[in-house]
Motif scaffolding. Structure first.
Motif, PDB file in Angstrom:
ATOM      1  N   ASP A 129      37.307  -5.332  79.499  1.00  0.00           N
ATOM      2  CA  ASP A 129      35.909  -5.065  79.172  1.00  0.00           C
ATOM      3  C   ASP A 129      35.739  -3.725  78.454  1.00  0.00           C
ATOM      4  O   ASP A 129      34.615  -3.323  78.149  1.00  0.00           O
ATOM      5  N   LEU A 130      36.810  -3.034  78.207  1.00  0.00           N
ATOM      6  CA  LEU A 130      36.740  -1.745  77.503  1.00  0.00           C
ATOM      7  C   LEU A 130      36.282  -1.963  76.067  1.00  0.00           C
ATOM      8  O   LEU A 130      36.668  -2.934  75.406  1.00  0.00           O
ATOM      9  N   ASP A 131      35.418  -1.035  75.599  1.00  0.00           N
ATOM     10  CA  ASP A 131      34.921  -1.119  74.222  1.00  0.00           C
ATOM     11  C   ASP A 131      35.627  -0.157  73.279  1.00  0.00           C
ATOM     12  O   ASP A 131      35.833  -0.467  72.107  1.00  0.00           O
ATOM     13  N   VAL A 132      35.980   1.022  73.771  1.00  0.00           N
ATOM     14  CA  VAL A 132      36.597   2.048  72.936  1.00  0.00           C
ATOM     15  C   VAL A 132      37.555   2.860  73.790  1.00  0.00           C
ATOM     16  O   VAL A 132      37.307   3.058  74.997  1.00  0.00           O
ATOM     17  N   VAL A 133      38.642   3.353  73.173  1.00  0.00           N
ATOM     18  CA  VAL A 133      39.584   4.257  73.835  1.00  0.00           C
ATOM     19  C   VAL A 133      39.599   5.571  73.063  1.00  0.00           C
ATOM     20  O   VAL A 133      39.792   5.585  71.835  1.00  0.00           O
TER      21      VAL A 133
ATOM     22  N   ILE B 135      40.693   2.373  68.920  1.00  0.00           N
ATOM     23  CA  ILE B 135      41.376   3.524  69.530  1.00  0.00           C
ATOM     24  C   ILE B 135      41.140   4.727  68.617  1.00  0.00           C
ATOM     25  O   ILE B 135      41.527   4.718  67.447  1.00  0.00           O
ATOM     26  N   ILE B 136      40.490   5.765  69.168  1.00  0.00           N
ATOM     27  CA  ILE B 136      40.175   6.978  68.403  1.00  0.00           C
ATOM     28  C   ILE B 136      41.025   8.118  68.952  1.00  0.00           C
ATOM     29  O   ILE B 136      41.032   8.371  70.160  1.00  0.00           O
ATOM     30  N   ALA B 137      41.756   8.782  68.076  1.00  0.00           N
ATOM     31  CA  ALA B 137      42.637   9.875  68.493  1.00  0.00           C
ATOM     32  C   ALA B 137      41.815  11.124  68.790  1.00  0.00           C
ATOM     33  O   ALA B 137      40.879  11.465  68.060  1.00  0.00           O
TER      34      ALA B 137
END
Length: 797
Positions: free
Chosen positions: A717-721, A752-754
């Motif tokens: 259910d995660l939308d963004v990391v 996925i955002i660093a």
């Protein structure tokens, strides 16, 4: 030297040049390799190997220019051949012989020249190996030595070509003589017991220019002089006593035209008669004499020469070959010298390839590391060519060996230097990346918490104090960026942003943040902004702030009494653009006129005790100068020792600006996102949690990459990391690669955002290659984080 001597010397030089058969020939890789190598060593865009004949400069090999010849009067190398050593002109505009040259005045506008004369072993000046540049410069001692060494290599290759040409001439001449001998008729005659000629063939007409009738009836020995006939008759008599009946003798004879010819006779006594056959060997005698001369030349050649039969067995070597490898002819005759010279570092793949070409009777040229008889290694350029007889059969193969140890040493030193430079560059990048991460993490907390506190604060005074804290922290970040950005500026990796900038607010913020420093020294810090300055312009606020902070900080540092003032004035203005003059003026110690240029050099101060007295790295002004130049401007300094200085520059801005929504209204909009924050720093996790919580996003946390992989696998259910890069156990790049390696659509499309503190281009490239969608630089701007997260909400909401 008189006129006749000068002409004679010129004729000898031109004769020596033509003897190499090099003019107007096709490109050759040996010479092209030298020009490429010297261009790389000297770091010049242009390198030439050229030869000077009577009227022109002819270019054998070139790098950076495409020209084959030019009039001799225009050639720089026309002066080089008059020198005994390198001719170097660091600035041709200051040299009266060159500053009017058409290649200096016109394109390519040469400004630097260095050339080494190409001098033959006999002292004849043939041409030059030279390098050129379009900016003035000076070669190092190592580069000058390389230029000399490679000029010697050019002469070595010329001598090698000449030796090959001479050997080819010998081969061709021998074949011509062989054909000549086969085409000539022989003399046959029948004589009685007393050597009286009874019958003689018509071949005598062509050989001796006498008719058969003139010689019939004459005693055979009367054709020769007494000093030839008497010993020959005595030899035959002694042979007959020993029951010998066949004799071979060589005699000179005077022809009917008075010429002298040599004949080889075969005399046989049978049936009480003498049968004789004579063959003209005059060409053989002459050829032997010439071959003796050529053999002497080959023996004394500076190039090692070896002649082998088709079994690779050595037939002959010259003195240079013996000196090069240490083996005498007696050591190697009938043996395979190349096998004896093979050692542990010999490239056997290249060696075996040469052996295969030899056995196929194909010419070849290779570079090999061989070993002398005493065990010492030597690099050798080995060339081999088959010698073919008139029937098309290869009888021998001739090899030449040139010592290229010096050249190979220079090449290996260059390669080692490049590898060392690469390693240093990689180490520098790693250091900056690590330092960026370690420094920015705590700053992220300071700046981020100031944003949070400002949003939560209701008291105006407290809000003002937090604003100063926030701006000061950002100033500290800017100062740190002076070091971190220096590498980016040097490599040209910085691009200026174009965003709305309120110059009045910017100057006021800088003045407020520096008031404490000025107050401590009891000096006045003020600012003035021309009313004509637009409210908003399009520019890079971060870089402008960096420039002004450096200049104001320096002004305060070097001012003990008086004041520092920031001034903005409109220089030019149109409907769409405005040019603004920025000036920072102080009443400080001032700068001596001869030191003004020095202060902009990296890690330099105006005087030797400046750093000790006032502190600082000397890097700020160097970066300031480069940042001003990025704005297509130049920084100017007006200063008088003891009275103060003014640093000024002009920048042109677009007056159009971007219409942006209010930041606070943006970030207060709810974010219906489930965010996984992966960061090993507890303060960073707490800060992001507060910011995301205010926006309505739910958060989960992981302290390293392995925990992140496990939590993503357990929660689809995660939308963004938000993924930190440098973490213990497993870093963010490795974790992202593991996630992206899974085939399910969820793992492929999960944003996925660093979270990164590094700004090196190599790090950004690694982020993209790992499969991350975007990155946020720490310390992060809440507005920037909100914008990037809301983009994914639109996609997945």
């Amino acid at each position: 030297m008189n006129k006749h001597q000068t002409v004679f010397t010129k004729d000898k030089r031109l004769s020596a040049l033509h003897s190499y058969h090099i003019l107007d020939t096709s490109p050759e890789r040996e010479f092209d390799a030298i020009t490429r190598l010297i261009s790389s060593i000297c770091k010049t865009p242009v390198a030439l190997i050229s030869f000077i004949d009577a009227e022109r400069q002819w270019i054998k090999s070139s790098v950076g220019v495409d020209v084959k010849q030019m009039p001799r009067i225009d050639a720089f190398c026309n002066h080089t051949i008059l020198e005994d050593d390198i001719l170097e002109i660091t600035d041709v505009l200051e040299n009266e012989h060159f500053n009017t040259n058409r290649f200096v005045i016109n394109d390519p506008q040469i400004r630097f020249y260095a050339g080494a004369p190409l001098i033959s072993p006999d002292g004849h000046r043939l041409g030059a190996l030279c390098v050129m540049d379009m900016v003035g410069r000076k070669l190092s001692d190592g580069q000058l030595n390389a230029l000399r060494t490679l000029a010697g290599e050019v002469i070595t290759h010329l001598e090698l070509r000449k030796a090959k040409h001479d050997l080819h001439t010998i081969q061709t001449g021998s074949r011509d003589f062989f054909n000549l001998f086969n085409s000539m008729p022989a003399i046959f005659c029948v004589m009685d017991r007393e050597y009286r000629i009874g019958t003689i063939s018509n071949g005598v007409e062509k050989i001796l220019d006498q008719s058969p009738g003139e010689l019939t009836g004459r005693i055979f020995w009367t054709l020769f002089t007494d000093d030839i006939s008497v010993p020959a008759i005595e030899l035959i008599k002694n042979g007959l006593v020993k029951q010998e009946h066949t004799f071979d003798i060589e005699t000179p004879i005077i022809t009917g035209k008075g010429d002298v010819k040599w004949l080889r006779w075969s005399l046989t006594f049978k049936d009480n008669k003498w049968y004789g056959g004579g063959r003209d060997i005059t060409p053989e005698k002459k050829a032997k004499s010439e071959l003796d001369i050529l053999l002497f030349a080959a023996q004394k050649s500076p190039t090692g020469i070896v002649i082998r039969d088709n079994n690779r067995n050595v037939v002959w070597i010259n003195e240079a070959h013996e000196k090069l490898l240490g083996y005498s002819l007696a050591d190697v005759k009938g043996k395979r010298v190349s096998t004896d010279a093979v050692g542990e570092e010999t490239d056997m793949e290249v060696f075996n390839g040469a052996v295969a070409d030899f056995e196929l009777q194909k010419p070849y040229q290779v570079e090999l590391k061989l070993y002398r008889k005493d065990g010492k290694p030597v690099w050798v350029l080995v060339s081999n060519n088959p010698l073919v007889n008139p029937n098309g059969v290869v009888e021998y193969q001739v090899g030449s060996l040139v010592d290229i140890t010096a050249r190979k040493k220079a090449e290996m030193e260059l390669i080692a230097a490049k590898e060392e430079a690469l390693q240093l560059s990689q180490a520098k990048d790693m250091f900056i990346s690590v330092m960026s991460h370690e420094i920015r993490n705590p700053l992220n907390a300071v700046i981020g918490m100031s944003h949070v506190l400002m949003d939560d604060s209701t008291g105006e005074l407290r809000k003002e104090n937090l604003g100063i804290l926030q701006f000061s922290a950002e100033n500290l970040m800017t100062l740190i960026n002076n070091v971190l950005d220096f590498t980016k500026i040097e490599s040209g990796n910085i691009e200026l942003e174009k965003m709305n900038v309120d110059l009045r607010e910017l100057v006021q913020s800088i003045a407020n943040s520096m008031q404490f420093n000025a107050g401590e020294k009891k000096i006045h810090l003020g600012y003035s902004v021309d009313e004509a300055v637009p409210q908003l312009v399009m520019g890079d606020r971060t870089r402008l702030c960096q420039i002004l902070l450096n200049l104001v900080g320096n002004a305060i540092k070097f001012t003990e009494t008086g004041s520092v003032n920031i001034g903005l004035q409109v220089a030019k203005q149109t409907d769409k653009q405005v040019q603004i003059r920025f000036a920072v003026t102080d009443t400080g110690i001032g700068i001596a006129n001869d030191k003004i240029n020095t202060i902009f050099e990296s890690f330099k101060q105006a005087t030797a005790d400046t750093s000790r007295k006032y502190g600082g790295t000397g890097l700020g002004l160097a970066i300031t100068k480069k940042l001003v130049e990025l704005h297509k401007s130049k920084i100017h300094v007006e200063s008088m020792p003891g009275k103060g200085s003014t640093f000024s520059f002009k920048i042109k801005f677009d007056k159009e600006y971007i219409h942006l929504k209010n930041n606070h209204s943006d970030v207060e909009t709810g974010l219906q996102l489930n965010v996984l924050v992966v960061d090993d720093n507890q303060i960073n996790r707490l800060l992001i949690s507060k910011v995301l919580g205010k926006w309505g996003a739910s958060t989960e946390f992981a302290e390293d990459g392995q925990q992140a992989v496990d939590k993503i696998a357990a929660n689809h259910d995660l939308d963004v990391v938000l993924m930190d890069i440098h973490m213990p156990v497993m870093g963010g790049l490795e974790a992202t690669q593991i996630i992206r390696s899974k085939p399910e659509e969820f793992y492929q499309k999960l944003p996925i955002i660093a979270l990164t503190a590094s700004v090196m281009s190599s790090d950004i490239s690694e982020i993209n290659n790992a499969g991350m969608n975007d990155y946020i630089l720490k310390p992060f701007d809440p507005k920037g984080l909100y914008d990037k997260l809301s983009k994914f909400q639109k996609v997945r909401g």
